[in-house]
Enzyme design. Structure first.
Site, PDB file in Angstrom:
ATOM      1  CE1 TYR A 565      -3.581  -2.157   0.224  1.00 58.47           C
ATOM      2  CE2 TYR A 565      -2.635  -3.243   1.622  1.00 58.47           C
ATOM      3  CZ  TYR A 565      -3.155  -3.336   0.862  1.00 58.47           C
ATOM      4  OH  TYR A 565      -4.106  -4.484   0.932  1.00 58.47           O
ATOM      5  NE  ARG A 707      -6.923 -17.588   5.092  1.00 59.94           N
ATOM      6  CZ  ARG A 707      -5.692 -17.322   4.248  1.00 59.94           C
ATOM      7  NH1 ARG A 707      -3.720 -17.600   4.792  1.00 59.94           N
ATOM      8  NH2 ARG A 707      -6.222 -16.822   2.988  1.00 59.94           N
TER       9      ARG A 707
END
Length: 759
Positions: A565, A707
């Site tokens: 980013y 996760r």
């Protein structure tokens, strides 16, 4: 069964010999010939360690070989770790070893008794000629395999060299345990790996970094001089005994990976196909298991092609797992100097768990006394697993070491978090983690990744976030909630993840900006290179978002400088091609991210901590190196970062990550020890046992899991329940306390069978 009746084996090491014996035993009509260029007793190394699992396979496949081996084994349970004059012993490990020459003789005898033809001092004919004359050619010709080299275009090998030199030696006495001894010499760290292989003999491997080896003068020594100097360094460990060699030479370990293991009727086995570092003792083990699998597949499959495919499919995942563990162990020893200042018992625990195969839970079963002593020294109260010890960052004390990692949900409207985010983050706050992080919250509408990303560029967004932080603080007292601020840079204006990750929007795109005008993928929009004025504007966007985050009630702020980013794009040489004051050298690439950090730190309340997430490697040639990551972390720490959140990759689309369990944690470990700053480890940390192991070994201070928290919002509370922990670091919300024990399943009151009657 395949029709392979004439079989050639290239290489008379344990794998090749055992394959020959098995193939002949399964079909005595087969003609099996082994070529070995050396004499029968020529071998490198002295002792061989085999696991109980491997021995069980040998016992099942060939009881004759098993019985011969069983009579020769030396067995022991302990591992001794000697560091700065202190020896710590861990028991319950279970080793079995014998001399390599004796192993070869047993296999020679077995092959001869079965009718295998052994041709010693005879180089094998070229593999092309053998493959024409024989039905099957087994290439077991070792790490320097000529067969693999001859068909490199087919096998597509990758051979990776490493940083340490080592030499195989022996001593004429038996260690009473597997011994690791660390010597800190004037030239650097030298380590000894030693273990018994007979009642009166031990293998001794001496290892050190290349630069230490050269500084110590080993490059100029002959074989005997090297042996004598090694014996002098480890005189105490050896009890004054001399060392001996047998054509021993200093070498560097090479990791071998092949894209394919077979070509026509030719198949690779053992070190020719794959290598695993000696520090986890798996080379001979893997070769013997390869032989077992190859023989079984040839027996089970109707054709040779199907058998070789089945062999590779069976062995490849096992080998890959072993190589990951071996690589972790190898790199731990390469970077041994990082850990020398740890307390001796924690150092010992760190060494024992280095490969990530032995864990905190394993050691508690094998040697509870040792593990409990490590826990006490670490500061664990009685009955408290390491993950449930508190940790302080500036004015914030986290009640445990678990972090819900930032996870983009792509479910906002105009940047405003809604009911979904309240339920999503609220559930994880109720789930017991010490710190719950938001997804990357964007500082401006053009800094979003997708139209569904959240933001903090407006008061409305701040009010919506306040609703979430209030819920977390009110309903789950003691849980901290943090915000991650970022800007998408060149990875923005894309579809929602489930509609096509990193794919540009079909319509409604907004213009992208980045350090340099480089698209993320060939299909991505090309960003505009940021001007000085635009850099100032974006810095102000971060400052404004920070002020809103403080009013919204967040306890911690993280600056996102990872994953390609905007701020990450300045840090990586692959994405920053600028020639002005913000590009070029590492210091110049750091300039804008540090300017943003300083502005954010200045706007963020002094008592609240601030962290920075970085990508410690780009997993791509020419990208950020591990050494540069240390300097990046050092710079942020010097500017006031309270911890570094150490991730990797996602900077360039052509990356090649080395995935595996906890695969990113070594980068966090290195930064923690070299910079002296707290770190957050991330990356495939999936079990509470992993978290306990990493924390107790001192490789990280906090563990961020993503996760697992999607699978189970109450992951931390369930981890506490499964470990029998009921203390203050994992408090069940009052309405949920009735569920703090795992529900029983199935009937448990059925009468036990008492008699079995014949029919």
């Amino acid at each position: 069964m395949t029709g392979a009746t004439r079989i050639a084996v290239i290489g008379g090491g344990p794998g090749g010999l055992y394959a020959a014996a098995l193939l002949k035993r399964l079909d005595p009509a087969r003609e099996v010939t082994v070529w070995e260029r050396n004499a029968p007793d020529d071998t490198f190394g002295f002792g061989v360690v085999l696991s109980d699992e491997t021995l069980g396979g040998i016992e099942h496949a060939d009881p004759v070989v098993y019985e011969a081996l069983r009579g020769e084994f030396v067995r022991w349970d302990d591992i001794d770790i000697v560091h700065r004059g202190t020896r710590h012993t861990s028991g319950g490990h279970g080793f079995a070893a014998l001399g390599r020459r004796r192993l070869l003789r047993i296999l020679h005898e077995r092959c001869r008794s079965l009718g295998v033809e052994l041709r010693f001092r005879t180089p094998a004919p070229p593999p092309a000629r053998l493959s024409q004359a024989y039905d099957l050619v087994v290439a077991a010709d070792g790490v320097h395999s000529a067969t693999r080299a001859a068909y490199a275009d087919v096998f597509r090998p990758r051979v990776t060299g490493h940083r340490c030199r080592y030499i195989w030696l022996a001593a004429d006495f038996a260690f009473d345990a597997f011994r690791f001894e660390i010597a800190e010499t004037e030239h650097g760290v030298v380590q000894l790996h030693g273990y018994p292989y007979a009642a009166d003999a031990s293998t001794v491997i001496v290892e050190m970094r290349e630069e230490v080896w050269r500084a110590a003068g080993f490059a100029a020594m002959d074989e005997q001089e090297s042996v004598e100097h090694c014996a002098k360094i480890f005189a105490d460990a050896l009890g004054g005994h001399p060392l001996r060699s047998h054509k021993s030479a200093w070498t560097t370990f090479r990791t071998v990976v092949n894209e394919h293991w077979s070509h026509g009727n030719l198949v690779l086995l053992g070190d020719a196909a794959h290598t695993a570092h000696f520090s986890i003792g798996s080379g001979t083990k893997l070769a013997v298991e390869d032989a077992l699998a190859l023989a079984a597949c040839l027996e089970e499959q109707p054709s040779l092609a199907e058998a070789l495919t089945a062999y590779e499919e069976e062995r490849r995942p096992v080998v890959a797992s072993t190589q990951r563990a071996a690589r972790a162990s190898l790199e731990w020893f390469e970077n041994l100097g990082l850990h020398l200042d740890q307390p001796p018992r924690q150092f010992a625990f760190n060494l024992l768990t280095r490969s990530r195969r032995v864990t905190h839970g394993n050691l508690r079963l094998r040697d509870p006394r040792f593990t409990e002593a490590v826990e006490r020294e670490f500061g664990c109260p009685p009955g408290t697993p390491p993950m449930f010890t508190p940790f302080r960052l500036r004015g914030l004390t986290l009640r445990n070491r678990v972090v819900v990692s930032p996870m983009d949900m792509y479910s906002a409207a105009d940047g405003v978090p809604g009911d979904f985010h309240l339920v999503h983050l609220g559930a994880r706050a109720l789930g017991g983690a010490g710190l719950v992080m938001t997804e990357m919250v964007c500082v401006g509408p053009e800094g979003r990744i997708t139209p569904g990303c959240t933001g903090l560029w407006s008061g409305k967004q701040a009010e919506a976030w306040r609703r979430i932080t209030d819920f977390a603080h009110r309903q789950s007292p003691g849980t901290a909630i943090g915000v991650q601020l970022g800007h998408s840079g060149r990875k923005g204006s894309t579809r929602l993840m489930w509609e096509g990750m990193d794919e540009p929007l079909p319509e409604g795109n907004w213009p992208l900006v980045a350090a340099s005008p480089l698209p993320y993928t060939p299909d991505s929009q090309t960003p505009r290179q940021l001007t000085r004025a635009q850099l100032t504007d974006i810095r102000e966007q971060f400052t404004g978002a920070t002020l809103r985050a403080a009013r919204a009630g967040f306890d911690l702020l993280e600056l996102h400088c990872a994953h390609g980013y905007l701020l990450s794009g300045f840090l990586s040489p692959l994405t920053n091609h600028r020639t002005d004051a913000y590009g070029g050298s590492p210091a110049k690439r750091l300039r804008f991210p540090l300017e943003v950090f300083d502005a954010v730190r200045g706007a963020w309340p002094e008592e609240r901590p601030m962290t920075v997430r970085i990508s410690a490697t780009d997993w791509a040639e020419g990208g950020t190196t591990a050494e540069e990551a240390v300097e990046i972390a050092r710079a942020f720490a010097a500017h006031g970062a309270d911890a570094i959140d150490v991730s990797t990759g996602q900077v360039v689309a052509e990356e090649r990550p080395e995935f595996g369990r906890s695969y990113q944690t070594p980068f966090a470990d290195r930064i923690r020890h070299e910079v002296g700053v707290p770190v957050i480890a991330v990356g495939a940390i999936s079990s509470w046992d992993d978290v306990n192991s990493l924390i107790l070994a001192g490789r990280t201070d906090l563990c961020a899991l993503a996760r697992p928290h999607l699978y189970d919002p109450h992951w931390t509370l369930h981890a506490a329940a499964e470990q029998g922990y009921e203390g203050p670091a994992a408090v069940w919300p009052a309405p949920y306390r009735a569920g703090s024990r795992r529900p029983r399943t199935g009937r448990t009151d059925a009468p036990r069978p008492r008699l079995t009657l014949g029919g």
